[in-house]
Scaffold this active site. Sequence first.
Site, PDB file in Angstrom:
ATOM      1  CE1 TYR A  98     -21.676 -28.206-105.478  1.00 46.37           C
ATOM      2  CE2 TYR A  98     -22.813 -28.939-103.502  1.00 46.37           C
ATOM      3  CZ  TYR A  98     -22.447 -27.932-104.362  1.00 46.37           C
ATOM      4  OH  TYR A  98     -22.862 -26.657-104.119  1.00 46.37           O
ATOM      5  CE  LYS A 195     -27.197 -28.222-109.026  1.00 46.00           C
ATOM      6  NZ  LYS A 195     -27.384 -28.315-107.618  1.00 46.00           N
TER       7      LYS A 195
END
Length: 380
Positions: A98, A195
């Site tokens: 990420y 998430k």
Amino acid sequence: MRFETLAIHAGERPEVTFGAISVPIYQTSTFAFETVGKTRGYDYSRTANPTRKVLEDTIAQLEGGKAGFAFATGMAAEATVMHLLKAGDHIISGDDVYGGTYRLFQDVMRDFGLEFTFLRLDDRQKIEAAIKPNTRMLWLETPSNPLLNIVDVEMVAEVAKKHHILTVIDNTFATPYFLQPIKYGIDLVVHSTTKYLNGHCDVVGGAVVTTTDELTQRVQFLLNAMGTCASPFDCWLVLRGIETLPVRMRQHEENALAVANYLTQHPAVKTTYYPGLESHPGHEIARRQMKGFGGVVSFETKGGRERVNTFLKRMEIFSLAESLGGVASLAEHPATMSHASMPKEHRGKVGITEELVRLSVGLENVDDLTDDLRQALEPG
Ligand SMILES: Cc1ncc(COP(=O)(O)O)c(C=O)c1O
């Protein structure tokens, strides 16, 4: 108890005072002592909080770990884990992690004397060759963000164990429902609970799961010392999300596979990245180590940036937004959004092109989703 049951019952549930089925939100900073030196189990909410404790126990049990810790954000969890190290230590990290993780390593932790090697973790010899006498940590993400590359978790854990290197996995994309890395020998699991664990785009949060008493004590110490913990209300939102994690993940996957199949046959699409596709290079490893392939699909369009911009502008059900893992479908442009903090040359090296789009496939009717993709890909 099995996964679905744990997701609803792990931790102290129902709560003991009045039997509340929904975990109470202990929205308090501090707790009255019974007498000097004697608490009722809690003293100050930075150190520990009863709502947070249920979330921490739940995540730990879902991952099959020793203890869990809930953080204010995924990045707070990652930053805290990096403080297990000290100046002079070397870390090997997957090269397509990420963008915010890459930024934390390169632009923050390096200034504290940590040294990083970014590597595609797809080959045992390559990893062995990158190990130095001061290598202390191996950081991996699978499926990776945004290219959905798959790392062989067992292989990486084996190499690291041989060299006494601590392994950390970012399990945000797979969630413990699809991948349980501790089974394969991983030492620490981190999450952006923002998430899938939360699943409704109404909180930012993070988590860490440990596997030994030593790591548990150290992470508890760091969380308290650094003050990176999650708030009680945010913990409650994540707890509520986790109760439906298994059903959501099954549907995310079903919809994602349909979307990936749709994209592979579309003439305007150059490449589709989804580990559930047999053509995906990591498909066999993913099939072996995971129970499912997740809900994120990335793809490259033909026709350059102009087509990407038109596509992102025309979408009606997919929102153009950062983040992923919620019930509502989102689309984003990694080069200018989630991975903008990664230098252009590094993005190029790992394959994050200007034409790449990442979809977080939500739980809407999948025909509506493919209809939306069709109208956005075929303007006019
Ligand atoms: C794989 C992954 N790890 C960590 C993070 C960081 O989490 P947060 O945004 O909750 O700080 C993200 C955020 O997008 C992510 O996608």
